[in-house]
Write an enzyme that holds these catalytic residues in place. Structure first.
Site, PDB file in Angstrom:
ATOM      1  N   LEU A  73       3.118   3.077   3.389  1.00  9.93           N
ATOM      2  CA  LEU A  73       4.148   2.778   2.396  1.00  9.93           C
ATOM      3  C   LEU A  73       3.706   3.312   1.050  1.00  9.93           C
ATOM      4  O   LEU A  73       2.521   3.205   0.721  1.00  9.93           O
ATOM      5  CB  LEU A  73       4.389   1.263   2.316  1.00  9.93           C
ATOM      6  CG  LEU A  73       5.181   0.699   3.504  1.00  9.93           C
ATOM      7  CD1 LEU A  73       5.148  -0.807   3.511  1.00  9.93           C
ATOM      8  CD2 LEU A  73       6.625   1.211   3.469  1.00  9.93           C
ATOM      9  N   HIS A  83      -6.601   5.921  -6.822  1.00  8.98           N
ATOM     10  CA  HIS A  83      -5.885   4.879  -6.045  1.00  8.98           C
ATOM     11  C   HIS A  83      -6.569   4.740  -4.689  1.00  8.98           C
ATOM     12  O   HIS A  83      -6.417   5.605  -3.815  1.00  8.98           O
ATOM     13  CB  HIS A  83      -4.415   5.254  -5.846  1.00  8.98           C
ATOM     14  CG  HIS A  83      -3.617   4.172  -5.157  1.00  8.98           C
ATOM     15  ND1 HIS A  83      -2.417   3.715  -5.654  1.00  8.98           N
ATOM     16  CD2 HIS A  83      -3.836   3.471  -4.021  1.00  8.98           C
ATOM     17  CE1 HIS A  83      -1.945   2.764  -4.857  1.00  8.98           C
ATOM     18  NE2 HIS A  83      -2.787   2.607  -3.839  1.00  8.98           N
ATOM     19  N   ASP A 103      -4.782   6.774  -1.989  1.00  7.45           N
ATOM     20  CA  ASP A 103      -4.197   5.624  -1.296  1.00  7.45           C
ATOM     21  C   ASP A 103      -4.775   5.493   0.113  1.00  7.45           C
ATOM     22  O   ASP A 103      -4.081   5.053   1.033  1.00  7.45           O
ATOM     23  CB  ASP A 103      -2.668   5.698  -1.254  1.00  7.45           C
ATOM     24  CG  ASP A 103      -2.036   4.362  -0.855  1.00  7.45           C
ATOM     25  OD1 ASP A 103      -2.697   3.318  -0.999  1.00  7.45           O
ATOM     26  OD2 ASP A 103      -0.879   4.369  -0.389  1.00  7.45           O
ATOM     27  N   HIS A 131       1.350   6.617  -5.934  1.00 10.21           N
ATOM     28  CA  HIS A 131       1.714   7.298  -4.681  1.00 10.21           C
ATOM     29  C   HIS A 131       3.196   7.667  -4.615  1.00 10.21           C
ATOM     30  O   HIS A 131       3.924   7.177  -3.765  1.00 10.21           O
ATOM     31  CB  HIS A 131       1.286   6.491  -3.451  1.00 10.21           C
ATOM     32  CG  HIS A 131       1.550   4.999  -3.513  1.00 10.21           C
ATOM     33  ND1 HIS A 131       2.759   4.466  -3.845  1.00 10.21           N
ATOM     34  CD2 HIS A 131       0.731   3.943  -3.273  1.00 10.21           C
ATOM     35  CE1 HIS A 131       2.683   3.142  -3.804  1.00 10.21           C
ATOM     36  NE2 HIS A 131       1.455   2.807  -3.461  1.00 10.21           N
ATOM     37  N   HIS A 173      -8.057   1.873  -1.479  1.00  4.45           N
ATOM     38  CA  HIS A 173      -8.241   0.550  -0.868  1.00  4.45           C
ATOM     39  C   HIS A 173      -9.599   0.510  -0.178  1.00  4.45           C
ATOM     40  O   HIS A 173      -9.847   1.300   0.736  1.00  4.45           O
ATOM     41  CB  HIS A 173      -7.128   0.270   0.151  1.00  4.45           C
ATOM     42  CG  HIS A 173      -5.775   0.248  -0.479  1.00  4.45           C
ATOM     43  ND1 HIS A 173      -5.222  -0.894  -1.012  1.00  4.45           N
ATOM     44  CD2 HIS A 173      -4.883   1.244  -0.707  1.00  4.45           C
ATOM     45  CE1 HIS A 173      -4.043  -0.603  -1.530  1.00  4.45           C
ATOM     46  NE2 HIS A 173      -3.810   0.691  -1.364  1.00  4.45           N
ATOM     47  N   LEU A 174     -10.452  -0.400  -0.633  1.00  4.57           N
ATOM     48  CA  LEU A 174     -11.814  -0.487  -0.070  1.00  4.57           C
ATOM     49  C   LEU A 174     -12.025  -1.696   0.830  1.00  4.57           C
ATOM     50  O   LEU A 174     -13.062  -1.792   1.476  1.00  4.57           O
ATOM     51  CB  LEU A 174     -12.851  -0.522  -1.203  1.00  4.57           C
ATOM     52  CG  LEU A 174     -13.152   0.806  -1.882  1.00  4.57           C
ATOM     53  CD1 LEU A 174     -14.112   0.604  -3.052  1.00  4.57           C
ATOM     54  CD2 LEU A 174     -13.731   1.811  -0.886  1.00  4.57           C
ATOM     55  N   ARG A 175     -11.067  -2.638   0.841  1.00  2.00           N
ATOM     56  CA  ARG A 175     -11.238  -3.865   1.642  1.00  2.00           C
ATOM     57  C   ARG A 175     -12.507  -4.611   1.216  1.00  2.00           C
ATOM     58  O   ARG A 175     -12.989  -4.418   0.105  1.00  2.00           O
ATOM     59  CB  ARG A 175     -11.230  -3.561   3.146  1.00  2.00           C
ATOM     60  CG  ARG A 175     -10.118  -2.616   3.617  1.00  2.00           C
ATOM     61  CD  ARG A 175      -8.730  -3.051   3.231  1.00  2.00           C
ATOM     62  NE  ARG A 175      -7.691  -2.234   3.880  1.00  2.00           N
ATOM     63  CZ  ARG A 175      -6.481  -2.025   3.384  1.00  2.00           C
ATOM     64  NH1 ARG A 175      -6.126  -2.534   2.211  1.00  2.00           N
ATOM     65  NH2 ARG A 175      -5.607  -1.303   4.050  1.00  2.00           N
ATOM     66  N   LYS A 181      -2.248  -4.112 -11.424  1.00  2.00           N
ATOM     67  CA  LYS A 181      -1.367  -3.546 -10.394  1.00  2.00           C
ATOM     68  C   LYS A 181      -0.164  -4.433 -10.137  1.00  2.00           C
ATOM     69  O   LYS A 181      -0.314  -5.627  -9.854  1.00  2.00           O
ATOM     70  CB  LYS A 181      -2.161  -3.377  -9.089  1.00  2.00           C
ATOM     71  CG  LYS A 181      -1.369  -2.825  -7.913  1.00  2.00           C
ATOM     72  CD  LYS A 181      -1.104  -1.343  -8.037  1.00  2.00           C
ATOM     73  CE  LYS A 181      -0.164  -0.803  -6.954  1.00  2.00           C
ATOM     74  NZ  LYS A 181      -0.839  -0.588  -5.683  1.00  2.00           N
ATOM     75  N   HIS A 216      -6.935   0.421   8.208  1.00  4.69           N
ATOM     76  CA  HIS A 216      -6.591  -0.736   9.040  1.00  4.69           C
ATOM     77  C   HIS A 216      -7.218  -0.512  10.405  1.00  4.69           C
ATOM     78  O   HIS A 216      -7.232   0.627  10.894  1.00  4.69           O
ATOM     79  CB  HIS A 216      -5.069  -0.852   9.219  1.00  4.69           C
ATOM     80  CG  HIS A 216      -4.327  -1.245   7.985  1.00  4.69           C
ATOM     81  ND1 HIS A 216      -4.181  -2.549   7.582  1.00  4.69           N
ATOM     82  CD2 HIS A 216      -3.696  -0.499   7.055  1.00  4.69           C
ATOM     83  CE1 HIS A 216      -3.481  -2.591   6.457  1.00  4.69           C
ATOM     84  NE2 HIS A 216      -3.179  -1.353   6.101  1.00  4.69           N
ATOM     85  N   HIS A 275       3.476  -0.165  -7.753  1.00  6.06           N
ATOM     86  CA  HIS A 275       3.976   0.175  -6.417  1.00  6.06           C
ATOM     87  C   HIS A 275       5.489   0.231  -6.562  1.00  6.06           C
ATOM     88  O   HIS A 275       6.142  -0.800  -6.649  1.00  6.06           O
ATOM     89  CB  HIS A 275       3.555  -0.859  -5.369  1.00  6.06           C
ATOM     90  CG  HIS A 275       4.011  -0.486  -3.989  1.00  6.06           C
ATOM     91  ND1 HIS A 275       3.143  -0.068  -3.007  1.00  6.06           N
ATOM     92  CD2 HIS A 275       5.261  -0.390  -3.454  1.00  6.06           C
ATOM     93  CE1 HIS A 275       3.837   0.252  -1.911  1.00  6.06           C
ATOM     94  NE2 HIS A 275       5.125   0.052  -2.159  1.00  6.06           N
TER      95      HIS A 275
HETATM   96  C1  NCD Z   1      -1.723  -0.140   1.491  1.00 11.17           C
HETATM   97  C2  NCD Z   1      -2.714  -1.083   2.162  1.00 11.17           C
HETATM   98  O1  NCD Z   1      -2.860  -1.026   3.384  1.00 11.17           O
HETATM   99  O2  NCD Z   1      -3.378  -1.859   1.460  1.00 11.17           O
HETATM  100  N1  NCD Z   1      -0.875   0.423   2.503  1.00 11.17           N
HETATM  101  C3  NCD Z   1      -0.185   1.587   2.411  1.00 11.17           C
HETATM  102  O3  NCD Z   1       0.588   1.891   3.330  1.00 11.17           O
HETATM  103  N2  NCD Z   1      -0.315   2.388   1.390  1.00 11.17           N
HETATM  104  C4  NCD Z   1      -0.955  -0.866   0.452  1.00 11.17           C
HETATM  105  C5  NCD Z   1      -0.193   0.053  -0.456  1.00 11.17           C
HETATM  106  O4  NCD Z   1      -0.769   0.793  -1.248  1.00 11.17           O
HETATM  107  O5  NCD Z   1       1.041   0.057  -0.387  1.00 11.17           O
HETATM  108 ZN    ZN Z   2      -2.217   1.671  -2.096  1.00 12.56          ZN
END
Ligand code: NCD
Ligand code: ZN
Length: 349
Positions: free
Chosen positions: A225, A17, A253, A180, A19-21, A105, A257, A142
């Site tokens: 989250l 899991h 996860d 998560h 997030h790579l943007r 997802k 940011h 989620h």
């Molecule tokens: C994730 C994100 O920033 O893309 N944020 C997070 O708090 N985990 C989105 C997600 O997985 O809920």
């Molecule tokens: Zn996530």
């Protein structure tokens, strides 16, 4: 696996899991993950979200070209699609035959970062979910309801009762990853459910409880989250992760940011952990006296769930103190990592 007090060598892990943007941000965070993990399930919550197989193919190509040369042959992004009210069953067939899309997802609309396009009512997706069940394409969830009248700390538990359990009864052969997980309720639910359902656990939910949000003041870099929960829940997660039960596996996860979006009157949800993911998990497992359980959790159980081969090369973690940088570059911005300026006592070599 070989273990001494000072060194731990395990089969190279995968991150189920992540997030790579995109764009310059992708270039900034990707090497952190690719140094540690062989593969990662890449979340589709870009703007606009990755909703088709063609978009996933293009995103995969951007990820591969963003890899530093020395890591290009070593890291494989596993793509996902973002489920919407309008995802057609035919898209599932395309996703399955592509060989590059490994899961779909589900974000309840409004549940988290970039989830506005998410599902407003799961009933709208029944035909598509039936197609996923038929083609054995896993659903990643989620697991939080979005109702404003439900306490934010209860949203995972209410999701189990209202959405997840009924969904599993309707589609008993659908493979599901409860992403998560953050509560004892989720741990108990997973343990009792069929082998079709697994769960990812983050390092930060193993290491922190909700006190971390308010330690001497409000701590935006500990906000994610699903939000951090009480200590009883953290303990239940740690017990699950270190139990050797193959239903629980690693998913960081890691959710970067920019500092300016975290330190805000209304800050974004997401904790960046990719810079020290395995070090954080090793810290948590060591505290639980369970370093011998790390390899299964990090390197085998997720691959088994996704029906992918185990990796063959190895990584070594050394007992060695180091200070986490205060920030990392993130395109034109700064990225504050978990444990910025603090010491960790494990280091991958
Ligand atoms: C994730 C994100 O920033 O893309 N944020 C997070 O708090 N985990 C989105 C997600 O997985 O809920
Ligand atoms: Zn996530």
């Amino acid at each position: 696996m070989s273990t001494t007090t000072s060194q731990l060598t395990i089969i190279r892990p995968d991150d189920w899991h992540l997030h790579l943007r995109d764009g310059e941000q992708l270039k900034a965070v990707l090497p952190h993950t690719a140094r540690q993990f062989a593969r990662a399930i890449v979340m589709p919550n870009l703007r606009p979200p990755i909703v088709t197989t063609n978009m996933a193919r293009a995103y995969q190509a951007r990820i591969v070209s963003a890899l530093p040369d020395d890591l290009r042959a070593k890291f494989q992004p596993l793509m996902t699609l973002y489920l919407t009210d309008n995802t057609a069953p035919a898209e599932i067939t395309r996703a399955k035959s592509s060989g590059i899309v490994h899961a779909i997802k589900l974000y309840p609309a409004g549940a988290t970062t970039n989830s506005d396009a998410g599902v407003t009512d799961i009933a709208k997706c029944y035909a598509t979910l039936a197609e996923m069940e038929k083609h054995d394409v896993p659903l990643l969830v989620h697991g939080e309801v979005t109702d404003l009248d439900i306490d934010v700390f209860d949203r995972e538990k209410v999701f189990i009762d209202r959405v997840l359990f009924p969904l599993m009864q309707r589609f008993p052969n659908l493979r599901i990853v409860f992403e998560h997980i953050t509560t004892r309720d989720a741990v108990e639910f997973i343990k009792q459910s069929s082998a079709k359902i697994g769960a990812t656990i983050t390092a930060h939910h193993l290491l922190l409880n909700r006190n971390a949000l308010f330690q001497g003041g409000i701590r935006p870099h500990h906000y994610c989250l699903p939000v951090l929960k009480r200590e009883i829940h953290r303990r239940a997660l740690l017990e699950a992760a270190t139990s050797g039960n193959g239903k629980f596996f690693l998913g960081t996860d890691s959710a970067p940011h920019a500092l300016v979006h975290k330190e805000q009157a209304c800050g974004c949800a997401g904790i960046f952990t990719a810079h020290a993911a395995m070090e954080c998990y090793a810290t948590a497992f060591e505290k639980a006296n369970a370093l011998d359980k790390l390899e299964g959790f990090a390197s085998f159980f997720g691959a088994d769930f996704y029906r992918l081969p185990h990796n063959s090369d190895k990584i070594t973690l050394q007992k060695k103190s180091w200070t986490i940088p205060e920030r990392y570059p993130f395109s034109e911005e700064a990225l504050i990592p978990l444990y910025a300026n603090e010491e960790l006592h494990w280091k991958m070599i």
